[in-house]
Structures are given as C-alpha cells and as structure tokens.
Design an enzyme around this catalytic site. Structure first.
Site, PDB file in Angstrom:
ATOM      1  N   ASP A   1     -10.415  -9.782  -8.047  1.00 33.17           N
ATOM      2  CA  ASP A   1     -10.061  -8.506  -7.422  1.00 33.17           C
ATOM      3  C   ASP A   1     -11.228  -7.559  -7.640  1.00 33.17           C
ATOM      4  O   ASP A   1     -11.350  -6.939  -8.697  1.00 33.17           O
ATOM      5  CB  ASP A   1      -8.774  -7.931  -8.037  1.00 33.17           C
ATOM      6  CG  ASP A   1      -8.237  -6.730  -7.255  1.00 33.17           C
ATOM      7  OD1 ASP A   1      -9.062  -5.981  -6.686  1.00 33.17           O
ATOM      8  OD2 ASP A   1      -7.007  -6.542  -7.219  1.00 33.17           O
TER       9      ASP A   1
ATOM     10  N   ARG B   1       1.283 -11.663   2.668  1.00 34.98           N
ATOM     11  CA  ARG B   1       1.505 -11.399   4.092  1.00 34.98           C
ATOM     12  C   ARG B   1       0.908 -12.520   4.914  1.00 34.98           C
ATOM     13  O   ARG B   1      -0.094 -13.131   4.514  1.00 34.98           O
ATOM     14  CB  ARG B   1       0.826 -10.075   4.501  1.00 34.98           C
ATOM     15  CG  ARG B   1       1.438  -8.835   3.903  1.00 34.98           C
ATOM     16  CD  ARG B   1       2.803  -8.490   4.474  1.00 34.98           C
ATOM     17  NE  ARG B   1       2.704  -7.991   5.835  1.00 34.98           N
ATOM     18  CZ  ARG B   1       2.455  -6.729   6.149  1.00 34.98           C
ATOM     19  NH1 ARG B   1       2.295  -5.840   5.199  1.00 34.98           N
ATOM     20  NH2 ARG B   1       2.390  -6.352   7.417  1.00 34.98           N
TER      21      ARG B   1
ATOM     22  N   ASP C   1       6.045 -17.798   1.779  1.00 29.83           N
ATOM     23  CA  ASP C   1       7.167 -16.884   2.034  1.00 29.83           C
ATOM     24  C   ASP C   1       6.894 -16.046   3.282  1.00 29.83           C
ATOM     25  O   ASP C   1       7.787 -15.386   3.790  1.00 29.83           O
ATOM     26  CB  ASP C   1       7.357 -15.964   0.813  1.00 29.83           C
ATOM     27  CG  ASP C   1       8.584 -15.079   0.924  1.00 29.83           C
ATOM     28  OD1 ASP C   1       9.653 -15.619   1.312  1.00 29.83           O
ATOM     29  OD2 ASP C   1       8.505 -13.868   0.635  1.00 29.83           O
TER      30      ASP C   1
ATOM     31  N   GLU D   1       6.479 -14.015  12.472  1.00 31.26           N
ATOM     32  CA  GLU D   1       7.783 -14.032  11.800  1.00 31.26           C
ATOM     33  C   GLU D   1       8.865 -13.531  12.757  1.00 31.26           C
ATOM     34  O   GLU D   1       8.663 -12.478  13.374  1.00 31.26           O
ATOM     35  CB  GLU D   1       7.739 -13.156  10.543  1.00 31.26           C
ATOM     36  CG  GLU D   1       6.869 -13.756   9.463  1.00 31.26           C
ATOM     37  CD  GLU D   1       6.877 -12.970   8.151  1.00 31.26           C
ATOM     38  OE1 GLU D   1       7.689 -12.045   8.000  1.00 31.26           O
ATOM     39  OE2 GLU D   1       6.066 -13.299   7.281  1.00 31.26           O
TER      40      GLU D   1
ATOM     41  N   HIS E   1      10.573 -15.023   4.196  1.00 26.66           N
ATOM     42  CA  HIS E   1      10.153 -13.687   3.709  1.00 26.66           C
ATOM     43  C   HIS E   1      11.195 -13.095   2.739  1.00 26.66           C
ATOM     44  O   HIS E   1      11.766 -12.028   2.978  1.00 26.66           O
ATOM     45  CB  HIS E   1       9.916 -12.738   4.889  1.00 26.66           C
ATOM     46  CG  HIS E   1       8.914 -11.663   4.575  1.00 26.66           C
ATOM     47  ND1 HIS E   1       7.962 -11.231   5.454  1.00 26.66           N
ATOM     48  CD2 HIS E   1       8.702 -10.930   3.444  1.00 26.66           C
ATOM     49  CE1 HIS E   1       7.220 -10.286   4.903  1.00 26.66           C
ATOM     50  NE2 HIS E   1       7.661 -10.091   3.674  1.00 26.66           N
TER      51      HIS E   1
ATOM     52  N   GLY F   1      10.659 -12.459  -0.582  1.00 28.45           N
ATOM     53  CA  GLY F   1      10.088 -11.841  -1.799  1.00 28.45           C
ATOM     54  C   GLY F   1      10.898 -10.667  -2.323  1.00 28.45           C
ATOM     55  O   GLY F   1      11.204 -10.587  -3.504  1.00 28.45           O
TER      56      GLY F   1
HETATM   57  P1  NAD Z   1      -1.196  -3.563  -4.335  1.00 23.18           P
HETATM   58  O1  NAD Z   1      -1.839  -2.674  -3.346  1.00 23.18           O
HETATM   59  O2  NAD Z   1      -0.574  -2.985  -5.544  1.00 23.18           O
HETATM   60  O3  NAD Z   1      -2.259  -4.656  -4.815  1.00 23.18           O
HETATM   61  C1  NAD Z   1      -3.150  -5.287  -3.961  1.00 23.18           C
HETATM   62  C2  NAD Z   1      -4.372  -5.674  -4.765  1.00 23.18           C
HETATM   63  O4  NAD Z   1      -5.221  -6.426  -3.930  1.00 23.18           O
HETATM   64  C3  NAD Z   1      -5.166  -4.478  -5.253  1.00 23.18           C
HETATM   65  O5  NAD Z   1      -5.394  -4.561  -6.637  1.00 23.18           O
HETATM   66  C4  NAD Z   1      -6.470  -4.575  -4.481  1.00 23.18           C
HETATM   67  O6  NAD Z   1      -7.570  -4.138  -5.243  1.00 23.18           O
HETATM   68  C5  NAD Z   1      -6.563  -6.047  -4.217  1.00 23.18           C
HETATM   69  N1  NAD Z   1      -7.406  -6.379  -3.084  1.00 23.18           N
HETATM   70  C6  NAD Z   1      -7.540  -5.725  -1.916  1.00 23.18           C
HETATM   71  N2  NAD Z   1      -8.426  -6.356  -1.124  1.00 23.18           N
HETATM   72  C7  NAD Z   1      -8.865  -7.436  -1.825  1.00 23.18           C
HETATM   73  C8  NAD Z   1      -9.786  -8.447  -1.546  1.00 23.18           C
HETATM   74  N3  NAD Z   1     -10.431  -8.502  -0.371  1.00 23.18           N
HETATM   75  N4  NAD Z   1      -9.997  -9.380  -2.494  1.00 23.18           N
HETATM   76  C9  NAD Z   1      -9.333  -9.367  -3.676  1.00 23.18           C
HETATM   77  N5  NAD Z   1      -8.457  -8.391  -4.007  1.00 23.18           N
HETATM   78  C10 NAD Z   1      -8.219  -7.453  -3.080  1.00 23.18           C
HETATM   79  O7  NAD Z   1      -0.137  -4.420  -3.490  1.00 23.18           O
HETATM   80  P2  NAD Z   1       1.157  -5.161  -4.059  1.00 23.18           P
HETATM   81  O8  NAD Z   1       2.305  -4.219  -4.076  1.00 23.18           O
HETATM   82  O9  NAD Z   1       0.806  -5.906  -5.276  1.00 23.18           O
HETATM   83  O10 NAD Z   1       1.442  -6.178  -2.843  1.00 23.18           O
HETATM   84  C11 NAD Z   1       0.638  -7.325  -2.658  1.00 23.18           C
HETATM   85  C12 NAD Z   1       1.011  -8.022  -1.370  1.00 23.18           C
HETATM   86  O11 NAD Z   1       2.378  -8.454  -1.428  1.00 23.18           O
HETATM   87  C13 NAD Z   1       0.914  -7.145  -0.131  1.00 23.18           C
HETATM   88  O12 NAD Z   1       0.368  -7.884   0.923  1.00 23.18           O
HETATM   89  C14 NAD Z   1       2.360  -6.826   0.187  1.00 23.18           C
HETATM   90  O13 NAD Z   1       2.547  -6.533   1.560  1.00 23.18           O
HETATM   91  C15 NAD Z   1       3.018  -8.114  -0.214  1.00 23.18           C
HETATM   92  N6  NAD Z   1       4.465  -8.034  -0.461  1.00 23.18           N
HETATM   93  C16 NAD Z   1       5.234  -9.078  -0.023  1.00 23.18           C
HETATM   94  C17 NAD Z   1       6.603  -9.070  -0.245  1.00 23.18           C
HETATM   95  C18 NAD Z   1       7.456 -10.187   0.230  1.00 23.18           C
HETATM   96  O14 NAD Z   1       8.616  -9.963   0.548  1.00 23.18           O
HETATM   97  N7  NAD Z   1       6.949 -11.387   0.261  1.00 23.18           N
HETATM   98  C19 NAD Z   1       7.191  -7.981  -0.915  1.00 23.18           C
HETATM   99  C20 NAD Z   1       6.379  -6.953  -1.382  1.00 23.18           C
HETATM  100  C21 NAD Z   1       5.004  -7.003  -1.152  1.00 23.18           C
END
Ligand code: NAD
Length: 536
Positions: A176, A238, A262, A267, A285, A287
């Site tokens: 990250d 995603r 997931d 979708e 989906h 999560g």
């Molecule tokens: P967040 O913004 O807290 O964390 C994302 C992290 O990714 C950050 O630390 C950022 O620095 C890092 N990042 C960004 N671009 C990057 C790159 N190119 N390389 C490496 N790291 C990178 O987000 P979160 O709340 O932890 O959510 C993460 C993912 O989970 C999102 O895509 C969100 O949409 C998804 N999500 C899915 C569900 C589900 O139902 N499956 C539920 C909630 C969130």
C-alpha cells in the site's frame, strides 16, 4: 453554517433498519420512509426534502436531482455510490456521503471466511456431500498456519484482515504505497515496497483497494505471471480490480489454484464462466451482508445526515475535502472566520472580484486548508449567485466565474500563533484583511488594507475612512446616537497616505439602520467614505 429546524425533512428512499429513522427522529428531524418509489415518483417526492438516505435501489440520477430544490445532503448507507450522480449533486451544492466504516468488520470476516473456504474446499465438499457422495481424499486442503498472506491495500478492511490473519499464525505482508511505515508498524504486517515483491512471496493474496482509475485492471495476466505457482486469490473489494478473463486463464492453467470472489465486473454476473469453475468459490457481494453491518451503516447514515444538516460535520463526504470529524472540528473555527472574511471583503469591494489569494501562516500552514479556503469562497460568493453558495458548490462556482484562487503558506507569523490574510482584486481595486485566531478560539482582525486595527468581524459593521482630526470619533458617535444606533464595539487605526493621516474606524453597531445612513455619514465633515457590512 446551516442548522436543522422543525421543518427539516429527510426521505429514506430504500429499505433500511428502523434504527435509521429512530436516530433522525431523536435529533428532531421529520422522516418519511418510501422504499417503493419509482424513478418518476422519486423525482416528484424529492422536492420537499433537505436530506435523502439511499441504499442501492433508489437512483439519484441527474434527472431526479433536477427537482431536488431543497436538498442539502445525500447519504448512501453503504460504500459504492454508483446510484448517485455525484457531479450533478456537486453542481447543486448537495453534499454526498457514504458510510464505509459500518461494514469493515463484516467484510474482513468474510475475507477470512473466503480464505478458509478455499484452503479447505468447504463449498465444494459441502456440495459433494449434498449430492450423496463421501469424498475424503478429493477434498484434502491446506492449513493456513505459516502460510504467507499478501494484502493489497491496508485501509480500514485490509488492516482488520491483517490482524485476523496474523492471529491465525499467517505471515502477513502488505502493499500500500499510500500508507506510511509508521502506520503500518502499528499492525502485525511487513510492508513491501513493490507490488511484485508481494506477488512473488504470497501463498494467498487478498485485494482491499478502492475501485478507481488507478486500481482498475490492477491484477492482470502480467501480475498472475509474477505470482507463486498455486497461489490462491480473494477479491472482496470491487469488481474490475482483477481482470476476470486473465484470472480465468490463470485458474485453468493451474498457475492460480483457487479464487474466492465476492464481487464481479458485472453484478449480478451474467454468463460469467469463472463461477462455473470447480476451483472458484463465489458469493453474491455478501461482504457487508450481516445483521450487525446493516444496522451499523443505517446508524452511521442517520448520524452523518443529522451532522451534515446541522452543519456540525461532514464525515465521509465524497465531494468535500475532509473525511474525519476530528479534522473538521479542528478546521471549523478557521472556516467560520474565513467565511466572514470573504463576506466582509465582498461587501467592501462589491461583486466583480477577479482574483483571490489566501495566505496561511504559522501552525495552520501545515494543515490541509482546502476547506478553509472553500469557506472563504462561500462568504465571498454567497451574495453574488442566485442559489447562494455552500462548501460543496463554492469551488465549482469560483471556477465557473473564472475566479483566480491562489494559496500560499508561510511558517512565520510574528507574535501570533497563526495569521490568515485574504486578498481580493477587482478590475479597479484591491483589498485585504489579515486575522488571527487566539488559543481560546477568539477570532480577531489585525490589519485591513495596511491599517493596523484590532477588530471583530461580527454582526452589522460600519467601515469608515476619514481624515484624522480631533473630535472625529465624537462626531460619528453623536451622529449614530442621534439615530438610535448603539455602538457595541469600535476599533481605530491610522496610516499616512500622500502626506495625510487617514483613520479607519470599524464600528460594530446594533439598532435600526435607515436606508440613507451611509450617504448621510459620508456627508459628515472629514469622512472620506463609509460602508455598511452585514455578517451573519
Ligand atoms: P479504504 O479506503 O479504507 O482502504 C483502501 C486502501 O487501499 C487505502 O489504504 C489505500 O491507500 C489503498 N490503496 C489505494 N490505491 C492503492 C493501490 N493502487 N495500491 C495499493 N493500495 C492502494 O477502503 P476500505 O473501507 O478498506 O475498502 C476496501 C475495498 O473494499 C473497497 O473497494 C470497498 O469498496 C470494498 N468493500 C467491499 C464490500 C463488500 O461487500 N464486498 C464491503 C465494504 C467495502
């Protein structure tokens, strides 16, 4: 800043747990729940609301938002905001928020569940047994203890996955680039510099980055080639981050031993051949689909809506440059002050400002002052635009008006802790005001257009320029007193201009002001000019 009133109304346009409505009602906000509305009905209904809360069914398209004449805030109970037209909302000055925190733990737990599902082939074994088979050799799995988990993205969810995987005895590495080593050091994870380093070491890889331009197609054939043979991949983030066709090929070739998905590019997925593969575990989906997460996002959405409508904070706002309440609380006194500075300068110079420059000096120079600058623009633009300006719309309005906005910072500010100088230029004139906020939060002007003067920007004010002579203050005091106008504060400064001493008087007043007050004041002996400034 706006406030809620007894007429503040919020529409809940999707099915959400009752607790959402309860939180809003407790805050004195009228709520209406209409999860059944069609797009046309929503377009009609939305007119009367200050806020709308949606999940994923109700679509706030530009066509629907056109009729949202009162709307100030939209909150999506969930993460993705594909169902809200962010650009149209921003143009209309509507703040758009999401609620990413409530689903963090559920999604992290789902990820861990997916790792076990793959490691022990649980769904496949379950299906086999249901078919009446008793296959024990076929479903020999692997332990996770001692295996290396590569976490891509250690934000909210990634960090929770890190903690849980480390507790299971996995060696956890993460990529990250946006997280500092100091933050990463607080978690049981080794941060690697390059994605390739993670790919070649990990037995399991899990993706937790946001979906954006830079992460779209992040894991392609090239990345699969760089992975360990037999690696297993989880995507609970995603669709679109992992290229599905390339994953399919990597699974078929055996390079990737299993995938747990997931989320999907489309979708619900239609004809997705990945789902048919034996080595793929797939969930629709899920999560955030736990009772706890659903309740948490409903509470979060309602609380954020209450805060936004009362101007207390804009947590998780997607079209404002601030995300945490702490950051907002720290900036708020400066925001209030610069909004008043903007309004003050606009009333001194009239609409027609061509450029604006703000200088932040002292401790504040280290902070992200975007929101403070935007607040200045709100004060400056509010009287000049039909629909008014707010924090969301002001930067766009400034751009549309061709206003040149520049910001400079400086570490030095004399005896003050901080100094903010706001300077505006019109075709004909230039004016500036410098102010500071003292430790206890008192905001004070310390200089206006080269006059050193300690004044309060509040209420109704008279700004008078006059030739410096005895009885000047007395004559103005008498003039105001004769008209039943009470002086609540007065500040005085002077400077030399072309060999003459000119005084500035900043007079805070209350009491009625007659329409020709300024003309009569300017008629007084020695008064060069006078302005009436009203600050809310
Ligand atoms: P967040 O913004 O807290 O964390 C994302 C992290 O990714 C950050 O630390 C950022 O620095 C890092 N990042 C960004 N671009 C990057 C790159 N190119 N390389 C490496 N790291 C990178 O987000 P979160 O709340 O932890 O959510 C993460 C993912 O989970 C999102 O895509 C969100 O949409 C998804 N999500 C899915 C569900 C589900 O139902 N499956 C539920 C909630 C969130």
């Amino acid at each position: 800043m706006t406030k809620t009133t007894k007429n503040t109304r919020v529409l809940i346009a999707d099915n959400l747990p009752d607790v959402c409505e309860e939180v809003l009602k407790r805050a004195g906000i009228k709520t209406v729940t209409r999860p059944e509305l069609s797009a046309a009905e929503l377009k009609k209904e939305i007119k009367g609301y200050d806020g709308v809360i949606v999940r994923s069914r109700a679509k706030l398209t530009s066509d629907v938002l056109v009729s949202a004449t009162k709307l100030r805030a939209v909150c999506r109970a969930g993460v993705g905001i594909d169902n809200v037209d962010l650009e149209s909302a921003t143009k209309k000055g509507i703040v758009v928020m999401n609620t990413p925190e409530g689903s963090t733990i559920s999604t992290a737990e789902h990820t861990i569940g997916m790792i076990f599902a793959m490691a022990r082939k649980l769904p496949q074994a379950h299906q086999s047994l249901k078919r009446g088979e008793w296959e024990r050799k076929k479903f020999i799995g692997v332990q996770v203890l001692g295996k290396t988990l590569g976490v891509i993205g250690i934000g909210r969810i990634g960090r929770e996955v890190v903690k849980r995987a480390a507790a299971l005895g996995m060696k956890v590495i993460a990529y990250d680039p946006y997280i500092s080593p100091e933050i990463a050091d607080q978690y049981p994870v080794h941060k690697v510099e390059k994605l390739e380093d993670l790919l070649k070491q990990a037995d399991f890889i899990t993706v937790h980055v946001p979906a954006n331009k830079s992460t779209r197609n992040m894991i392609t054939r090239r990345e699969f080639d760089g992975m360990k043979d037999g690696v297993a991949l989880v995507n609970c983030a995603r669709g679109g981050i992992v290229v599905e066709n390339d994953l399919y090929d990597a699974l078929v070739s055996g390079k990737v031993s299993g995938a747990a998905l997931d989320v999907f590019e489309e979708e619900p997925p239609k004809g997705n051949k990945l789902i048919d593969l034996e080595q793929v575990v797939a969930t629709p989906h899920l999560g955030a689909q736990t009772a706890e997460a659903q309740k948490a996002v409903a509470v979060e959405a309602a609380e954020q809506m209450v805060d936004a409508l009362s101007g207390r904070g804009y947590r998780n706002a997607l079209n404002l440059p601030v995300s945490s309440q702490d950051e907002f609380d720290q900036l708020r006194p400066f925001m209030d002050f610069t909004e008043r500075m903007g309004s003050f300068l606009m009333q001194l110079t009239d609409c027609g400002v061509r450029s604006v420059s703000l200088t932040y000096a002292g401790e504040i120079a280290k902070k992200n002052m975007r929101l403070v600058t935007d607040s200045f623009l709100v004060g400056l633009l509010k009287p000049c635009v039909d629909e008014g300006a707010n924090l969301v719309s002001a930067p766009l309005l400034a751009m549309e008006k061709g206003l040149d906005v520049s910001i400079t910072t400086s570490s030095t500010c004399g005896n003050f802790n901080n100094l903010i100088t706001a300077r505006v230029k019109t075709e004909k004139a230039e004016s500036y005001v410098t102010g500071t906020i003292f430790d206890k939060g008192d905001a004070r002007v310390v200089c206006i257009d080269d006059y050193d003067v300690e004044a309060f920007l509040e209420g109704t004010m008279l700004v008078v320029l006059a030739q410096d002579r005895p009885k000047l203050v007395g004559s103005i005091g008498t003039f105001l007193g004769d008209r039943g106008i009470n002086i609540t504060r007065m500040a005085f400064g002077r400077r030399e201009i072309d060999g003459k001493t000119i005084s500035i008087l900043i007079i805070n007043i209350d009491g009625p002001t007659e329409p020709d007050l300024i003309a009569k004041l300017e008629g007084l002996n020695s008064v060069n000019s006078a302005r009436l400034v009203r600050l809310s």
